[in-house]
Write a protein that holds these residues in place. Sequence first.
Motif, PDB file in Angstrom:
ATOM      1  N   THR A 193     -14.726   1.459   9.980  1.00  0.00           N
ATOM      2  CA  THR A 193     -14.959   0.003  10.042  1.00  0.00           C
ATOM      3  C   THR A 193     -14.278  -0.698   8.873  1.00  0.00           C
ATOM      4  O   THR A 193     -14.057  -1.909   8.908  1.00  0.00           O
ATOM      5  N   GLY A 194     -13.985   0.067   7.813  1.00  0.00           N
ATOM      6  CA  GLY A 194     -13.312  -0.515   6.659  1.00  0.00           C
ATOM      7  C   GLY A 194     -12.872   0.582   5.708  1.00  0.00           C
ATOM      8  O   GLY A 194     -13.295   1.735   5.827  1.00  0.00           O
ATOM      9  N   ILE A 195     -11.995   0.200   4.782  1.00  0.00           N
ATOM     10  CA  ILE A 195     -11.423   1.172   3.844  1.00  0.00           C
ATOM     11  C   ILE A 195     -11.665   0.690   2.418  1.00  0.00           C
ATOM     12  O   ILE A 195     -11.375  -0.464   2.087  1.00  0.00           O
ATOM     13  N   LEU A 196     -12.181   1.601   1.596  1.00  0.00           N
ATOM     14  CA  LEU A 196     -12.353   1.330   0.169  1.00  0.00           C
ATOM     15  C   LEU A 196     -11.318   2.176  -0.566  1.00  0.00           C
ATOM     16  O   LEU A 196     -11.306   3.401  -0.428  1.00  0.00           O
ATOM     17  N   VAL A 197     -10.449   1.511  -1.290  1.00  0.00           N
ATOM     18  CA  VAL A 197      -9.305   2.176  -1.904  1.00  0.00           C
ATOM     19  C   VAL A 197      -9.520   2.293  -3.406  1.00  0.00           C
ATOM     20  O   VAL A 197      -9.783   1.298  -4.082  1.00  0.00           O
ATOM     21  N   MET A 198      -9.386   3.529  -3.917  1.00  0.00           N
ATOM     22  CA  MET A 198      -9.642   3.776  -5.326  1.00  0.00           C
ATOM     23  C   MET A 198      -8.318   3.938  -6.065  1.00  0.00           C
ATOM     24  O   MET A 198      -7.650   4.967  -5.953  1.00  0.00           O
ATOM     25  N   GLY A 199      -7.947   2.926  -6.820  1.00  0.00           N
ATOM     26  CA  GLY A 199      -6.831   3.068  -7.743  1.00  0.00           C
ATOM     27  C   GLY A 199      -5.488   2.602  -7.220  1.00  0.00           C
ATOM     28  O   GLY A 199      -5.299   2.313  -6.046  1.00  0.00           O
ATOM     29  N   ARG A 200      -4.559   2.586  -8.162  1.00  0.00           N
ATOM     30  CA  ARG A 200      -3.261   1.963  -7.924  1.00  0.00           C
ATOM     31  C   ARG A 200      -2.405   2.712  -6.901  1.00  0.00           C
ATOM     32  O   ARG A 200      -1.777   2.096  -6.032  1.00  0.00           O
ATOM     33  N   PHE A 201      -2.353   4.038  -7.005  1.00  0.00           N
ATOM     34  CA  PHE A 201      -1.460   4.762  -6.111  1.00  0.00           C
ATOM     35  C   PHE A 201      -1.881   4.603  -4.658  1.00  0.00           C
ATOM     36  O   PHE A 201      -1.043   4.363  -3.778  1.00  0.00           O
ATOM     37  N   ALA A 202      -3.165   4.734  -4.399  1.00  0.00           N
ATOM     38  CA  ALA A 202      -3.642   4.585  -3.018  1.00  0.00           C
ATOM     39  C   ALA A 202      -3.439   3.153  -2.544  1.00  0.00           C
ATOM     40  O   ALA A 202      -3.004   2.916  -1.406  1.00  0.00           O
ATOM     41  N   ALA A 203      -3.720   2.186  -3.400  1.00  0.00           N
ATOM     42  CA  ALA A 203      -3.564   0.782  -3.000  1.00  0.00           C
ATOM     43  C   ALA A 203      -2.108   0.471  -2.703  1.00  0.00           C
ATOM     44  O   ALA A 203      -1.780  -0.175  -1.692  1.00  0.00           O
ATOM     45  N   GLN A 204      -1.215   0.949  -3.564  1.00  0.00           N
ATOM     46  CA  GLN A 204       0.204   0.655  -3.349  1.00  0.00           C
ATOM     47  C   GLN A 204       0.726   1.327  -2.082  1.00  0.00           C
ATOM     48  O   GLN A 204       1.530   0.756  -1.349  1.00  0.00           O
ATOM     49  N   ALA A 205       0.259   2.548  -1.835  1.00  0.00           N
ATOM     50  CA  ALA A 205       0.733   3.252  -0.642  1.00  0.00           C
ATOM     51  C   ALA A 205       0.224   2.581   0.630  1.00  0.00           C
ATOM     52  O   ALA A 205       0.967   2.392   1.588  1.00  0.00           O
ATOM     53  N   LEU A 206      -1.058   2.200   0.650  1.00  0.00           N
ATOM     54  CA  LEU A 206      -1.630   1.644   1.886  1.00  0.00           C
ATOM     55  C   LEU A 206      -1.206   0.199   2.123  1.00  0.00           C
ATOM     56  O   LEU A 206      -1.030  -0.215   3.272  1.00  0.00           O
ATOM     57  N   LEU A 207      -1.027  -0.548   1.046  1.00  0.00           N
ATOM     58  CA  LEU A 207      -0.719  -1.973   1.206  1.00  0.00           C
ATOM     59  C   LEU A 207       0.769  -2.260   1.061  1.00  0.00           C
ATOM     60  O   LEU A 207       1.195  -3.417   1.164  1.00  0.00           O
ATOM     61  N   GLU A 208       1.563  -1.204   0.843  1.00  0.00           N
ATOM     62  CA  GLU A 208       3.014  -1.358   0.752  1.00  0.00           C
ATOM     63  C   GLU A 208       3.376  -2.432  -0.266  1.00  0.00           C
ATOM     64  O   GLU A 208       4.055  -3.421   0.048  1.00  0.00           O
ATOM     65  N   THR A 209       2.919  -2.233  -1.457  1.00  0.00           N
ATOM     66  CA  THR A 209       3.135  -3.207  -2.524  1.00  0.00           C
ATOM     67  C   THR A 209       3.322  -2.465  -3.829  1.00  0.00           C
ATOM     68  O   THR A 209       2.996  -1.276  -3.908  1.00  0.00           O
ATOM     69  N   ASP A 210       3.834  -3.155  -4.833  1.00  0.00           N
ATOM     70  CA  ASP A 210       3.848  -2.547  -6.160  1.00  0.00           C
ATOM     71  C   ASP A 210       2.927  -3.310  -7.109  1.00  0.00           C
ATOM     72  O   ASP A 210       3.040  -3.198  -8.326  1.00  0.00           O
ATOM     73  N   ALA A 211       2.008  -4.088  -6.542  1.00  0.00           N
ATOM     74  CA  ALA A 211       1.077  -4.860  -7.371  1.00  0.00           C
ATOM     75  C   ALA A 211       0.076  -3.933  -8.068  1.00  0.00           C
ATOM     76  O   ALA A 211      -0.175  -2.813  -7.628  1.00  0.00           O
ATOM     77  N   SER A 212      -0.496  -4.414  -9.136  1.00  0.00           N
ATOM     78  CA  SER A 212      -1.492  -3.647  -9.892  1.00  0.00           C
ATOM     79  C   SER A 212      -2.868  -3.777  -9.237  1.00  0.00           C
ATOM     80  O   SER A 212      -3.096  -4.674  -8.414  1.00  0.00           O
ATOM     81  N   VAL A 213      -3.784  -2.899  -9.631  1.00  0.00           N
ATOM     82  CA  VAL A 213      -5.163  -3.016  -9.132  1.00  0.00           C
ATOM     83  C   VAL A 213      -5.748  -4.375  -9.517  1.00  0.00           C
ATOM     84  O   VAL A 213      -6.413  -5.023  -8.715  1.00  0.00           O
ATOM     85  N   ALA A 214      -5.449  -4.810 -10.736  1.00  0.00           N
ATOM     86  CA  ALA A 214      -5.982  -6.108 -11.172  1.00  0.00           C
ATOM     87  C   ALA A 214      -5.540  -7.228 -10.226  1.00  0.00           C
ATOM     88  O   ALA A 214      -6.283  -8.185  -9.993  1.00  0.00           O
ATOM     89  N   GLY A 215      -4.335  -7.099  -9.686  1.00  0.00           N
ATOM     90  CA  GLY A 215      -3.832  -8.121  -8.775  1.00  0.00           C
ATOM     91  C   GLY A 215      -4.313  -7.957  -7.344  1.00  0.00           C
ATOM     92  O   GLY A 215      -4.167  -8.881  -6.539  1.00  0.00           O
ATOM     93  N   LEU A 216      -4.849  -6.787  -7.008  1.00  0.00           N
ATOM     94  CA  LEU A 216      -5.216  -6.516  -5.614  1.00  0.00           C
ATOM     95  C   LEU A 216      -6.721  -6.520  -5.374  1.00  0.00           C
ATOM     96  O   LEU A 216      -7.176  -6.693  -4.241  1.00  0.00           O
ATOM     97  N   ARG A 217      -7.494  -6.319  -6.442  1.00  0.00           N
ATOM     98  CA  ARG A 217      -8.941  -6.200  -6.286  1.00  0.00           C
ATOM     99  C   ARG A 217      -9.582  -7.574  -6.092  1.00  0.00           C
ATOM    100  O   ARG A 217      -8.916  -8.601  -6.199  1.00  0.00           O
TER     101      ARG A 217
END
Length: 270
Positions: A193-217
């Motif tokens: 039903t939803g995805i909780l992403v832990m950390g920069r590498f997972a966030a960048q891979a799933l969201l296809e971005t090079d943004a930081s966690v601070a910018g994505l959280r």
Amino acid sequence: MTPGQRAAWQALGLGPVWVRRDARAALGEGLDPSGAELPRPDEARRAPPSPRETIRGEAIRGEAIQAEMARSADPTPMPDWESLQASVRTCERCGLCRSRQQTVFGSGSPTAPWLIVGEAPGAEEDLRGEPFVGQAGRLLDAMLAAIGLDRARDVFITNVLKCRPPGNRNPEPDEVARCAPFLRRQIELLAPTGILVMGRFAAQALLETDASVAGLRNRVHRYPVGGAELPLVVTYHPAYLLRNPADKGKAWADLCLALARLPRQRAAAG
Ligand code: URA
């Protein structure tokens, strides 16, 4: 707050925190079903873009991962869950197969509503074949307990990489790209039903971005899959929080956001 939640809150090193009512408004209504206090208002608001957060040192760039993914696109038909597990177990798509003890496919309940995605197995995970069983895993368990979730029952946990990078070095872009089809297929088959992403590498891979966690959280993203869009929340990696406990309040706000915006129940079939 129940005694269990108080213990989890303390394990996170968070409480007690008292907040004004406007903090609740800033985060949205009913974010904490237990009635626990919410983080301070300044923590609840979107963090301004900040220098790149580092989990294990040098940053990798989202574009590099995307370019590798395009190059290594997998033309084979999409496997079912058991075939996918077997493919991961015997995978030799990158050099990590030579140094691993075993692959780490994931653990938890495949029928759970939420999927949690981390970075890569560490030493203990490599030995035990399960994600998040080391020190970072114990903090993850406490974070889940703080919002009333049990790792075996309420979530499925996996990583972007299914093999340990030697010495816990950062994942290389080509390793992320070669492993990405496995995670993609896991998401399709689990249909969380939803995805909780832990950390920069997972966030960048799933969201296809090079943004930081601070910018994505502190906001809800959309992850397209199977004609639908899954809500996705990014937070800090537990290993980062162990080194930067001052950011635990922000992680708590992210967990509250996830609780409010990632459904806890699957829609009834039919
Ligand atoms: N860190 C991760 O990202 N995943 C694990 O499984 C363990 C530590």
